[in-house]
Design a protein around this motif. Structure first.
Motif, PDB file in Angstrom:
ATOM      1  N   VAL A 101     -31.883 -26.354 -24.882  1.00  4.70           N
ATOM      2  CA  VAL A 101     -31.866 -26.487 -23.430  1.00  4.70           C
ATOM      3  C   VAL A 101     -31.941 -25.080 -22.845  1.00  4.70           C
ATOM      4  O   VAL A 101     -31.181 -24.197 -23.245  1.00  4.70           O
ATOM      5  CB  VAL A 101     -30.590 -27.205 -22.952  1.00  4.70           C
ATOM      6  CG1 VAL A 101     -30.530 -27.234 -21.430  1.00  4.70           C
ATOM      7  CG2 VAL A 101     -30.544 -28.624 -23.510  1.00  4.70           C
ATOM      8  N   LYS A 102     -32.877 -24.867 -21.932  1.00  5.10           N
ATOM      9  CA  LYS A 102     -33.069 -23.533 -21.349  1.00  5.10           C
ATOM     10  C   LYS A 102     -31.733 -23.022 -20.810  1.00  5.10           C
ATOM     11  O   LYS A 102     -31.115 -23.674 -19.970  1.00  5.10           O
ATOM     12  CB  LYS A 102     -34.071 -23.601 -20.200  1.00  5.10           C
ATOM     13  CG  LYS A 102     -35.502 -23.836 -20.630  1.00  5.10           C
ATOM     14  CD  LYS A 102     -36.422 -23.998 -19.432  1.00  5.10           C
ATOM     15  CE  LYS A 102     -37.831 -24.340 -19.874  1.00  5.10           C
ATOM     16  NZ  LYS A 102     -38.692 -24.733 -18.748  1.00  5.10           N
ATOM     17  N   THR A 129     -36.459 -26.795 -23.021  1.00  2.00           N
ATOM     18  CA  THR A 129     -36.550 -27.643 -21.838  1.00  2.00           C
ATOM     19  C   THR A 129     -35.320 -27.510 -20.954  1.00  2.00           C
ATOM     20  O   THR A 129     -34.280 -27.022 -21.396  1.00  2.00           O
ATOM     21  CB  THR A 129     -36.696 -29.124 -22.270  1.00  2.00           C
ATOM     22  OG1 THR A 129     -36.601 -29.964 -21.127  1.00  2.00           O
ATOM     23  CG2 THR A 129     -35.604 -29.523 -23.244  1.00  2.00           C
ATOM     24  N   SER A 130     -35.450 -27.935 -19.698  1.00  2.00           N
ATOM     25  CA  SER A 130     -34.249 -27.955 -18.861  1.00  2.00           C
ATOM     26  C   SER A 130     -33.504 -29.278 -18.993  1.00  2.00           C
ATOM     27  O   SER A 130     -32.452 -29.456 -18.424  1.00  2.00           O
ATOM     28  CB  SER A 130     -34.595 -27.683 -17.399  1.00  2.00           C
ATOM     29  OG  SER A 130     -35.846 -28.199 -17.070  1.00  2.00           O
ATOM     30  N   SER A 131     -34.078 -30.205 -19.747  1.00  2.00           N
ATOM     31  CA  SER A 131     -33.441 -31.515 -19.851  1.00  2.00           C
ATOM     32  C   SER A 131     -32.417 -31.571 -20.972  1.00  2.00           C
ATOM     33  O   SER A 131     -32.713 -31.245 -22.109  1.00  2.00           O
ATOM     34  CB  SER A 131     -34.500 -32.588 -20.115  1.00  2.00           C
ATOM     35  OG  SER A 131     -33.862 -33.787 -20.487  1.00  2.00           O
ATOM     36  N   SER A 132     -31.197 -31.988 -20.599  1.00  2.00           N
ATOM     37  CA  SER A 132     -30.205 -32.244 -21.646  1.00  2.00           C
ATOM     38  C   SER A 132     -30.003 -33.747 -21.802  1.00  2.00           C
ATOM     39  O   SER A 132     -28.996 -34.194 -22.302  1.00  2.00           O
ATOM     40  CB  SER A 132     -28.891 -31.543 -21.304  1.00  2.00           C
ATOM     41  OG  SER A 132     -28.532 -31.803 -19.969  1.00  2.00           O
TER      42      SER A 132
END
Lengths: 151, 316
Positions: A118-119, A97-100
């Motif tokens: 994280v991507k 995901t891009s979410s951290s």
């Protein structure tokens, strides 16, 4: 069989799909890669519904790469669905995901994710990730495929 | 004397005077005989008048007090309603901000990844066909995108530190320093000497914030160094009663006293992007994190003589 079978990538962003395919290829990961673009398709695929009923063409994957922010059914709900499904309880789910955001991470692990990544921002780092992934999950990790072969 | 009126031959009048020297009434005595009101009678009546004044003053004060209390009650109710409304508005704003920073982390980073990713892909897959100019332009696209990504990450880290809910628990800073040292390439022994002068007392803190503080301060200490100087940092702690002062002493370029406040502000960087890379948010995160844990952060420095950054923590 102990080594990994197919990989299912659940990702709606075509750029991320392109970059992921490129990275997997770069890491010489040769497992069949199947792609669905939303949460509902992921569930349909995994339960072998409709156009996914042919298990030769659409095998139950050993590994699912799951994006969290995807259309129709969100990633967290797909994860919860996978974990509530006996046939899929041994499938390795890697949240990508891009979410951290800590709450996304917490919820993902609570719902039974095996890994949370994280991507990475660059293609180089994504390639490193694909290589590391191959080295661990596709080389050393042993998969339990009894459940999958029962279905 | 009008007809029918009592035959008044003696008369005594005494004013009733309030505390505020205002005449609020009078006591009047009359008698048909002459010379009835002696000096003694006058004294007595003056005494009665002053008692009357006190009684009337009290009654008036009581009325005023009751009115004031009534007024205050109405005022309080209005105030409470106002506070409730503003709190609701604030809560809404905070929620909007949270969902904003959430979608920043998700949505804004995704096109950036595409920019960087495709630039990377072009550079890697088409290298033989790219001339020098094309290669340079692609490299710049990649660098700008990665800088944007750093900015977004730091702004998110700052907003997490500024608004996140925390619970303070005993934290071992030495363990955290060990973890941070393992994690960052720029902190490895071939690139910097980092000495920990233990022991560091346990502190009451939020572990993620301490990690953020330690990594930001160490990252700065190895970055802001004159070319050709090998970064050397000493970490030590001093116990001052209820607080623990954690200190990071470096051999870097030092900071002018006029800029020592500015560097702790968000985007308060002193040097241009060309000289030292960075987003200008790191120290603002350090300060905010320290304050959220009931401590503070600061610097003692002189240009050319290195800096000592310090953070106060609550003692566990």
């Amino acid at each position: 069989m102990k080594t990994a079978g197919a990989i299912l990538l659940v990702e709606d962003n075509e750029d991320d799909v392109f970059l992921m395919e490129r990275a997997l290829k770069g890491a010489r990961i040769t497992n069949p890669l199947l792609i669905v673009e939303d949460g509902q398709s992921a569930i349909d695929y995994l339960s072998g519904e409709g156009k996914y009923s042919d298990r030769t063409a659409f095998p139950i994957p050993s590994i699912v790469f799951l994006d969290l922010k995807i259309p129709i059914v969100r990633g967290h709900d797909v994860l919860a669905w996978i974990r509530s499904n006996e046939v899929l309880e041994n499938v390795v789910v890697v949240v990508l995901t891009s979410s951290s955001e800590p709450r996304d991470l917490k919820e993902a692990y609570r719902l039974g994710a095996n890994s949370y990544v994280v991507k990475p921002p660059t293609a180089e780092q994504l390639l490193e990730l694909a290589k590391a992934f191959k080295w661990y999950w596709l080389t050393f990790n042993e998969f339990d495929d009894t459940a999958a072969s029962l279905s | 004397m009008p007809r029918g009126h009592l035959p008044v031959r003696s008369y005594l009048a005494v004013p009733v005077i309030s505390r505020t020297s205002e005449v609020i009434g009078g006591l009047f005595f009359a008698h048909p005989d002459v010379g009835v009101f002696t000096e003694r009678a006058e004294k007595l009546v003056v005494g009665i008048a002053s008692q009357t004044a006190i009684a009337m003053d009290n009654a008036r004060l009581f009325d005023e007090l009751r009115a004031a209390r009534e007024q205050l009650k109405i005022h309080n109710e209005t105030l409470e309603a106002q506070v409730a409304q503003r709190t609701a508005e604030l809560r809404e704003t905070i929620q909007e901000l949270e969902s904003f920073s959430y979608s920043v982390s998700h949505d804004m980073r995704s096109p950036l990844r595409a920019m960087q990713g495709y630039a990377d892909a072009l550079l890697a897959d088409y290298q033989p066909k790219l001339d020098e100019v094309a290669t340079r332009h692609l490299t710049r696209i990649r660098r700008a995108a990665s800088r944007m990504d750093l900015l977004i990450q730091d702004v998110l880290a700052y907003s997490r530190v500024a608004k996140g809910e925390i619970q303070l628990a005993p934290v071992n800073i030495e363990t955290i320093i060990g973890d941070v040292l393992q994690h960052y390439p720029s902190l490895q022994p071939d690139r910097a000497t980092i000495v920990v002068n233990g022991p560091i007392p346990l502190v009451l803190a939020h572990e993620a914030y301490v990690t953020q503080i330690v990594s930001n301060l160490l990252g700065n200490a190895v970055k802001f160094v004159q070319a050709g100087i090998f970064p050397t940092i000493t970490i030590s702690a001093a116990d001052s009663g209820e607080l623990v002062r954690l200190s990071f002493r470096d051999n870097g370029i030092g900071i002018d006293s006029r800029q020592q406040k500015q560097i702790f502000q968000i985007f308060g960087r002193v040097y241009g992007e060309k000289k030292f890379e960075g987003t200008g948010i790191g120290l603002a995160i350090v300060k905010k994190a320290a304050e959220r844990m009931g401590g503070s952060a600061g610097v003692v420095s002189q240009v050319g003589h290195g800096s000592e950054f310090f953070v106060f923590f609550k003692r566990a």
